[in-house]
Design an enzyme around this catalytic site. Sequence first.
Site, PDB file in Angstrom:
ATOM      1  N   HIS A 125       0.867  -1.180   0.000  1.00 57.09           N
ATOM      2  CA  HIS A 125       0.000   0.000   0.000  1.00 57.09           C
ATOM      3  C   HIS A 125       0.900   1.225   0.000  1.00 57.09           C
ATOM      4  O   HIS A 125       1.873   1.271   0.749  1.00 57.09           O
ATOM      5  CB  HIS A 125      -0.888  -0.026   1.241  1.00 57.09           C
ATOM      6  N   ARG A 155      -6.843  10.304   0.112  1.00 62.54           N
ATOM      7  CA  ARG A 155      -6.701  10.800  -1.263  1.00 62.54           C
ATOM      8  C   ARG A 155      -8.060  10.906  -1.936  1.00 62.54           C
ATOM      9  O   ARG A 155      -8.292  11.811  -2.727  1.00 62.54           O
ATOM     10  CB  ARG A 155      -5.749   9.888  -2.046  1.00 62.54           C
TER      11      ARG A 155
END
Lengths: 606, 256
Positions: free
Chosen positions: A239, A259
Site C-alpha cells: 500500500h 486521497r
Amino acid sequence: MAGVGTWDTHDYDVLVIGAGGAGLRAAIEAARAGVKVGLICKSLLGKAHTVMAEGGVAAAMANVDDRDSWKVHFADTMRGGQYVNNHRMAELHAQEAPARVRELESWGALFDRTREGTILQRNFGGHRYPRLAHVGDRTGLEMIRTLQDHGIHQGIAVHMEFTVVSLLKDAGRVVGVVAYDRERGRFHVFRAGATVLATGGIGKAYKITSNSWEYTGDGQALAYDAGADLLDMEFVQFHPTGMVWPPSVAGILVTEGVRGEGGVLRNSEGRRFMFDEIPENYRSSTADNEEEGWRYVTGDKEARRPPELLTRDHVARMIRREVRAGRGSPHGGVFLDISWIKSKVAGGAEHIKKKLPSMYHQFKKLADIDITAEAMEVGPTTHYMMGGVKVHAETQMSTVPGLYAAGEVAAGLHGANRLGGNSLSDLLVFGKRAGENAASFAREHAAASVADSEIQSVIGRALQAFDRPSGENPFMVQRALQEMMQENVGIVRIESEVEHALGELELLRARAANVSVDGHREYNPGWHCAIDLDNMLTVSEAVARCALARRESRGGHFRDDHPGKDAALGKVNHVVRKGPDGRMQLEAVPVLPLPADLAQIVEENK
Amino acid sequence: MTTSVSATFKIWRGDASGGAFVEYQTQLSEGMVVLDAVHQIQAESAPDLACRWNCKAGKCGSCSAEVNGVPRLMCMTRMNDLPVDQPVTIQPLHTFPMIRDLVTDVSWNYRQKLRVKKFSPRAPDRPDGTYTMYQRDIERVQEFRKCIECFLCQDVCHVLRDHEKHDEFIGPRLLIYTASLEMHPLDGEDRLQALKDEHGIGYCNITKCCTKVCPEEIRITDNGIIPLKERVVDEFYDPLKIVLRALGVKKQKTAK
Ligand SMILES: Cc1cc2nc3c(=O)[nH]c(=O)nc-3n(C[C@H](O)[C@H](O)[C@H](O)COP(=O)(O)OP(=O)(O)OC[C@H]3O[C@@H](n4cnc5c(N)ncnc54)[C@H](O)[C@@H]3O)c2cc1C
Ligand code: SF4
Ligand code: SF4
Ligand code: FES
C-alpha cells in the site's frame, strides 16, 4: 513437558476457520442452510483484521453516479488486476456485491448517507465512479460488528482464541482440523464434513506492514500442507501510504480515503510528483492538471481523476522513486496533505475531521500531528495478499475436496493488483458462496474419523519447541525472516536478491527447527510464535519462487531487471504445490481466456 | 526523547491462582507506546508474557489494561505522556477473571450481548431491499456503533468493579449496544422491559466514569444511558401508561 496427552473432540457439519468478514459471512450462510456450524478464530470475536478496514466496500450500486454498473466494476477490477484475474470471480463479484452490501443494511449496518437518503459512495483508486459504501473511515468495524451481531443469533458455535495447526485428511478429502486453545494451551480435534479457510493474509512475513500478528499465512500454509494448490503468490500488495514516523508505528495504514477526499502527494520540493508519470492504460481517464483533479474529487462528472488515485502498485513505486532520488520527507517517506483543502471547503478543518475521524485521531495520538493543519509523512507498507488458495470460482472449493477458501486467503479475484474496497466486497460475496457450498458438500459427506496416531503426531510436532532446552528465541527468528523478506522480496525485486532469499529461507528453516520456548502452555506468545514460524516460512518460499519465475513487472510484482510487461507471461498464472518429495513445485498454468461477452465489456470500458 | 532513556515497568505476572508485579527495564525510543514496551520486554526477556493486541492503532479494542491504575488501550498510550522517572505499572483489567498476566477472561461480555434482543428491522422501503435513512437520523446511532468493544467502560464501572453485579447489570458497553438498537431508525423491537427487569439499568447512578475512559469518546452516559433511562421511566412510571397497561391496551412504541 509431558507426553502429548489427550484432546477434546468436537463435531460439526461445516467448520469455518477465521472470523473476519469472510469467515463470519460463510458461517452465517452455512447456518442458514440448516447445518451445524463451528467457527474458530485466533483472536476474540470481532477483533479480526476486517475490523481495521477503513475506506469502504466496493459495490456498483450507482447511488452517487448513475453511470456505474456491474460491468464497469468488472472492467475496473480486471484492469486493476492486469488481466491475470479469474474473470468468472471478477464477474460474480461485480454482479453480487450490491446485494451483499444491501443485505448488511438489513442486518443493522448504518452506512453514511446521500442527501436522498441512500447509501453514500466515495471515490477510490482504480474505480471509475464513486463506488465505496463507507462509514467515515471505520467501514471495517461497521461490517464486522454487523456480521458478528447478526451471526451470534444464528446458532453458530464460536471457539475464540483457538489456533488451527493442521488439517486432517481421510481418503483424499479434508475431514477436520487439530487446534489448540490459546488461553489454556489444550489441544482439540474438530471433525467436519467440510472446512472453510477464511484466515486472511501473510503480511507478518515482512517487517513493515499494516497487518497484525494474526497474518502469518496460516491458511495458505495449512492448505499447501494438505496438498492444495496455491495461486499467484508473487502478487503482494504494497500500500502506498503507511505511516513512517515515529518508528514504533511504521507501517500502520493511512487510508486511501485521504486521497479520495482530496489529499495530495508532494515531495520535499512541494511538487505533486504523481503528475510526472501516468501509465498508458490510465492516461485517458486521469487528470493532467491540479484543478481538474480537484473538480473530480468534488463530484464533477466531466472531470478526470487526480493521479493520486491511480492504482496502488503505481503510486507505491512512484513514492519509492521520489525517496530514492533524495526528494523524500525527513523520515524517508513523502508528504500526504489533506489540510490544503481548507482553502477550498467551507469549515475545512471540521470537514476533514468528519470525513476522516480515525485518521485524525491516529495521527494526533500517535505522531503528534494535526492532519487538518499539517501534512502527514507516508511511505509504502506491506498490505494485502492477492495470491493464496486456488479456488473454483463459483463454489470456492480448493483443489482438495472438502476444503474451501474465501476472503484474503483465497486467490483469483484480484489478479496482479487489488483495487481498494474490493476486499470487503470479496469477503461478502465469496464468504457467502463458500458457506453455501460447504453446507451442501457437508450434507453429502459425513464426517470421518482420523487415526489417533496421526493426531498424536500433529500434537507432538506442535509441542516440540518445549522439549528443546536451549534453542533460539522464536521472536528472533521471526524478526530475521521479516527483515530478510523486506530486503529481498519486497516492493522492487531482482533475480539475484530473490535467489539469495531462497538460500536464506533454507537457513531460517533450520533455525526455526531449533527454537525453544520456556514456561507453560497457557497464553504463551513465544510458543505461538514458534508455531507460526513454519507457516511464515512456507508462504515466504512460495512468494519468492513465484517472484523469481515472473520475469516481468505486473501489478504488485515489480522486477527491476524486467521493468516491462511480457505478453507471454501475461497469459499465465503461477501455481505452487507440495511435490511428492515434500519440496515446493511451481507450475505455470494458462490464464482462463475471456469469453467474448466479457471481452467486449472490457473493451467498451477501456 | 533520546534513545538512551530507559524506563522501569512493573508488570503483573501470574494466573488465577495468584501472582505478583515483576520489574523489567527497557530502552525507550521516540514515539513509543506502552504496547511497544510490552512487546520489547517480551522479545528481550519475557517471551511468555501474555498480552492481547491486534491493530496497534486503537481500532480493535484488544489491548486494554490498567496503566498506572487507569484503564487504557496500551497501543494508544504514549510513553512520553507518562512520568518515566518512576516505574510504570501495567496490570490486567480488574473486573474480569484472570487468565494469565495481562489477559483476562472477557467472555462474560459476549454472553451478555446474547441476552439483548437482536436487531429487528421493518420491511425494506424499496424493492431492491434498501431503506431511506437520512444522515441526521443515524448520527446518534453511528456514535454508539463506533464502540470497539475494549470493555474499558465495563472495567471501570463501580457496579461491576466493586459491587460485582455481573448477574444483574449488563454494564455500560451493553447499555450503549442496547441504545444503538433502540434508537436505530429501522428497528421495531422493544427492549425497555428487559432493560428495567433483567439488564439492571436502574443500577447505573450516572457517575460517568465509563464515558471518561472510552477511547472512542462515545458519550455513553449523556447520549446513551440517560435517554434509555428516560424511556424506561416514561414507559413504566408514567401514570397514564400504567393505567393503560392495566387495562390491557397494547402499548405503542415510542417514536424513534
Ligand atoms: C489497515 C487496513 C485497512 C484496510 N482497508 C480496507 C478497505 O477500506 N477496503 C477493503 O476492501 N479492504 C481493506 N483492507 C483489506 C481487508 O480489510 C482485508 O483484506 C480483509 O478484512 C480480510 O478479511 P478476511 O475475512 O479474509 O480475514 P480477516 O478479517 O483477517 O480474518 C482472519 C481470521 O482468521 C483467523 N485465523 C487466522 N489464522 C488462523 C488459525 N491458524 N487458526 C484459527 N483462526 C485463524 C483470525 O483469527 C481471524 O479471525 C484493509 C486492511 C488493513 C490491514
Ligand atoms: S455512569 Fe453508570 S454505567 Fe457508567 S460507570 Fe457510572 S454507574 Fe457505571
Ligand atoms: S463504549 Fe467505549 S469504553 Fe466501552 S467498550 Fe465501547 S469503546 Fe470501549
Ligand atoms: S491493539 Fe487494537 S486497540 Fe490496541
